[in-house]
Enzyme design. Structure first.
Site, PDB file in Angstrom:
ATOM      1  N   GLU A  58       0.819  -1.211   0.000  1.00 14.08           N
ATOM      2  CA  GLU A  58       0.000   0.000   0.000  1.00 14.08           C
ATOM      3  C   GLU A  58       0.853   1.261   0.000  1.00 14.08           C
ATOM      4  O   GLU A  58       2.013   1.240   0.379  1.00 14.08           O
ATOM      5  CB  GLU A  58      -0.951   0.031   1.199  1.00 14.08           C
ATOM      6  CG  GLU A  58      -0.382  -0.472   2.524  1.00 14.08           C
ATOM      7  CD  GLU A  58       0.762   0.334   3.092  1.00 14.08           C
ATOM      8  OE1 GLU A  58       0.736   1.577   2.942  1.00 14.08           O
ATOM      9  OE2 GLU A  58       1.676  -0.258   3.677  1.00 14.08           O
ATOM     10  N   GLU A  66       4.433  -0.186   1.377  1.00 16.57           N
ATOM     11  CA  GLU A  66       4.663  -0.495  -0.033  1.00 16.57           C
ATOM     12  C   GLU A  66       4.739  -1.998  -0.309  1.00 16.57           C
ATOM     13  O   GLU A  66       4.825  -2.402  -1.469  1.00 16.57           O
ATOM     14  CB  GLU A  66       5.954   0.159  -0.569  1.00 16.57           C
ATOM     15  CG  GLU A  66       6.010   1.663  -0.427  1.00 16.57           C
ATOM     16  CD  GLU A  66       7.328   2.245  -0.935  1.00 16.57           C
ATOM     17  OE1 GLU A  66       8.168   1.487  -1.488  1.00 16.57           O
ATOM     18  OE2 GLU A  66       7.536   3.462  -0.767  1.00 16.57           O
TER      19      GLU A  66
END
Length: 361
Positions: free
Chosen positions: A187, A328
């Protein structure tokens, strides 16, 4: 190429998740006990290998492709000063994920790490508050430019939440069709540790101060403010059912990652959990589909204070502790070689009998 069925709706997706295969795990465990090593000498790798065998349905698991699926979204609550960085960083980071660099596609940490371990990176616009330029590698799934401020109103509607869940599921199907056996939801979204903490506090019945961390590195005053914002959100809504909690308190990228996890499990692929924001999606997912837990492999316990509470509730042990807090999917990418190595020991090591080595049981 793997053919992945398309669920008609979320209930179909949830119903498709079955437990990891206990018979395969029993055979894998029996083989593990006969491998040319002292019992337990490979430590946690032995349990990881057995669990992977049950997930993949093969006592000699042979996972291949690794995919990290990065969902990006913005948050109305970010305007409340809960982050050390402005919301404008989210679209800038999406551009970074997609940028051409001398080393290859993408200039972010997840890109560099993915190149190192041979993982493929997928990038989804799950609700970024910006005009993102066209790019062949960008998956467009946004229903709106960022969520509402969760401290004053529902972050999204139930329909929006389900749309993003199914969008995440669709991307997971694509990754599996492209050859991924290890799926890493990731994310990006300034402010997203705030909805993650709100979801965690509500589902674990904990005070916000117990699960609210520094995110991008806020100071003590802003950390206290962040906890107060989360407390206001919890006081605003009594929602406790998992999908209602997601709609009231979540983020679009959290909904998308939930769909990725559910779909990967339905396709009997392993899900590597990165960190705290991913953990909030996993808490919702396991409430919706308890067997999802069988498919979750936490990478490391991150620096966010609430991550340990998430993992303890899920009954899962992380593979390492490096004090990561980037997101991430970076921690998940680092964990992929550990899972591949665990599988290789069960698949490729010989037993005492096969190697004609004395000392077997």
């Amino acid at each position: 190429m793997t053919s992945a069925p398309t669920p008609a709706d979320l209930s179909d997706l949830i119903a498709a998740i079955r437990p990891a295969d206990p018979a395969v795990m029993a055979r894998a465990r029996a083989r593990q006990a006969q491998l040319t090593k002292p019992p337990g000498a490979l430590g946690d790798l032995e349990d990881l290998a057995v669990r992977l065998a049950g997930v993949l349905g093969n006592e000699r698991p042979d996972p291949r492709g690794v995919a990290v699926l990065v969902a990006a979204g913005d948050h109305g609550v970010a305007r409340s000063g809960v982050s050390a960085f402005p919301p404008e960083v989210t679209p800038a980071m999406v551009a970074n994920f997609l940028a051409d660099t001398p080393a290859g596609p993408g200039g972010a940490a997840v890109n560099a790490l993915a190149r190192t371990v041979g993982a493929r990176v997928y990038v989804m616009d799950a609700g970024v508050n910006a005009d993102l330029p066209d790019h062949p590698a960008l998956v467009r799934a946004a229903v709106r430019r960022g969520t509402h401020d969760l401290s004053v109103q529902a972050a999204m509607t139930p329909a929006e939440a389900q749309t993003l869940i199914l969008a995440g599921a669709a991307l997971a199907r694509r990754a599996v069709a492209d050859g991924a056996d290890l799926v890493i939801p990731g994310e990006m979204g300034i402010g997203n540790t705030t909805p993650a903490a709100a979801i965690t506090a509500r589902l674990l019945n904990l005070d916000p101060a117990q699960v609210t961390g520094r995110g991008t590195g806020v100071d003590d005053a802003r950390l206290a403010h962040k906890a107060q914002v989360i407390r206001a959100a919890l006081n605003r809504t009594p929602a406790s059912a998992p999908l209602a909690v997601l709609a009231e308190l979540g983020g679009f990228e959290i909904a998308a990652m939930l769909g990725m996890m559910l779909q990967a499990a339905a396709l009997r692929r392993a899900v590597i959990l990165d960190g705290f924001v991913e953990g909030s999606a996993a808490l919702i997912g396991v409430q919706l589909a308890p067997h999802l837990r069988d498919y979750l492999f936490p990478a490391g316990q991150c620096a966010e204070v609430g991550h340990g509470a998430q993992l303890a509730h899920l009954g899962l042990r992380p593979m390492f502790q490096l004090n990561l807090r980037l997101g991430e999917g970076t921690g998940g990418v680092l964990a992929a070689p550990l899972l591949l190595g665990a599988a290789a020991t069960l698949r490729e090591m010989r037993t005492f009998e096969e190697a004609s080595v004395p000392g077997g049981a």
